[in-house]
Scaffold this motif. Structure first.
Motif, PDB file in Angstrom:
ATOM      1  N   ASP A  13       0.807  -1.222   0.000  1.00 30.93           N
ATOM      2  CA  ASP A  13       0.000   0.000   0.000  1.00 30.93           C
ATOM      3  C   ASP A  13       0.837   1.267   0.000  1.00 30.93           C
ATOM      4  OD1 ASP A  13      -2.235  -1.737   0.210  1.00 30.93           O
ATOM      5  OD2 ASP A  13      -1.815  -1.905   2.349  1.00 30.93           O
ATOM      6  N   ALA A  41      -4.053  -5.249  -3.586  1.00 28.98           N
ATOM      7  CA  ALA A  41      -4.879  -4.386  -4.433  1.00 28.98           C
ATOM      8  C   ALA A  41      -4.043  -3.179  -4.834  1.00 28.98           C
ATOM      9  CB  ALA A  41      -6.116  -3.924  -3.678  1.00 28.98           C
ATOM     10  N   ARG A 253      -6.205   0.471   8.350  1.00 30.78           N
ATOM     11  CA  ARG A 253      -4.747   0.368   8.366  1.00 30.78           C
ATOM     12  C   ARG A 253      -4.185   1.058   9.611  1.00 30.78           C
ATOM     13  NH1 ARG A 253      -3.977   1.990   2.053  1.00 30.78           N
ATOM     14  NH2 ARG A 253      -4.699   0.022   1.182  1.00 30.78           N
TER      15      ARG A 253
HETATM   16 MG    MG Z   1      -2.781  -2.229  -1.730  1.00 30.17          MG
END
Ligand code: MG
Ligand code: IMP
Length: 332
Positions: A13, A41, A253
């Motif tokens: 991320d 992702a 997160r």
């Molecule tokens: Mg990600």
């Protein structure tokens, strides 16, 4: 260029999707090979639209770029087919015939095995799918009827492309600190995530690589369990604007300040030659949308210079907003 490995420097991320989509548009990439699997992702904002990609390479935004999924990857069939539709890349995407398949049963195993629950996996089943591959009983892409139109010899295609001087990116997934070998074991993913492993999954030897671009975010985030140095409380994270929700799983997160020691380690073990730093505008809001280093506030410049000094490599790309083109590009 011609062959650049893009790798995550922290816990995933970091904004690899954004950086790769920028390179795709700006450098007109010829070919992009994605590694890893659906646990990751990659978010791409392009022309006001947001894509959270679990399978399709982030370089899809450049319409002439050939998109590939390497032999080391694990393919989720339904996810792949859905993303091929939404990104409209049917005629330019290929999967290596030896990529393995991730199934619903793997996801169930991820969610029900107690020790995996403790690690806080994404629940997508990637660890169990890799276990099956190591056990040599995995299903491969070449055996799946729906994937027949997409099968390719990815290693051959990408090596020929590099040989011919075509601009190539090997798209790493997740982050260095989640590496099975070099990360915070046992709070790691089921694979090595370093630049060498990205090459291996794509089928490209180390002598073919010209650049290793490590992507850092201006602060660190982590989802799931495991250590995070100088972790902030949720309250503090919200106050600073660092609080994020995972693109893939919707989980909160955790966050903490940029850690120079970890960055140094990531640069060393990835053999990084260049760095990108994303979300500088979250740390220094005056940077938002900037496309030129000279206009940045002094504090922001010093932060970037400190990273360069400590890590020993240039910060060539700086993210100043979510859109693919919100970048300060300091490459020559
Ligand atoms: Mg990600
Ligand atoms: P798994 O990869 O689903 O087995 O999860 C193992 C650990 O890696 C967990 O802490 C996950 O939250 C983390 N993880 C896996 N993939 C990503 C990613 O792409 N971004 C951030 N964290 C990830």
């Amino acid at each position: 260029m011609p062959c650049t490995v893009v790798t995550g420097g922290f816990w995933g991320d970091e904004g690899k999707g954004k950086i790769i989509s920028y390179l795709a548009l700006k450098d007109k990439l010829d070919i992009c090979v994605r590694t890893g699997s659906v646990n990751a992702a990659h978010t791409v904002w392009y022309q006001g639209k947001r894509y959270a990609l679990h399978m399709v390479p982030a370089a899809f935004v450049h319409e002439k770029c050939r998109l590939l999924i390497g032999a080391g990857a694990n393919v989720h069939i339904a996810q792949f087919l859905e993303e091929v539709e939404t990104t409209n890349v049917k005629n330019r995407i290929g999967i290596d015939h030896q990529a393995s398949i991730i199934e619903e049963k793997h996801s169930m195993q991820d969610k029900t095995r107690a020790h995996l629950k403790g690690i806080g996996t994404t629940g997508r089943g990637v660890g169990p799918a890799i276990e099956e591959r190591v056990g040599r009983t995995a299903k491969l892409a070449k055996n799946i009827p729906e994937l027949q139109p997409y099968l390719a010899d990815v290693a051959k295609e990408v090596n020929i492309a590099i040989e011919d001087g075509h601009k190539t990116v090997l798209e790493g997934t997740q982050g260095f600190m989640l590496s099975l070998f070099h990360g915070t074991y046992p709070y790691v993913t089921g694979r090595d995530t370093s630049a060498s492993a990205i090459c291996s999954e794509a089928g490209v030897g180390p002598t073919r690589i010209d650049n290793v671009l490590v992507v850092f975010k201006a602060f660190m985030t982590r989802v799931g369990a495991g250590p995070l140095p100088e972790e902030l409380t949720k309250e503090e994270a919200l106050k600073r604007g660092w609080f994020e929700i995972a693109a893939g799983t919707g989980r909160e997160r955790r966050s903490s300040p940029f850690n120079f020691e970890l960055a140094k380690k990531a640069v060393m073990i990835n053999g990084a030659t260049q760095a990108a730093v994303t979300k500088l505008d979250i740390l220094y809001p005056e940077c938002k949308g900037a496309r030129n280093f000279d206009v940045l506030p002094e504090e922001a410049k010093e932060f970037i210079q400190k990273i360069e000094k400590q890590a020993g490599i240039p910060v060539v790309l700086i993210g100043t907003g979510p859109e693919a083109l919100d970048i300060i590009d300091r490459r020559k």
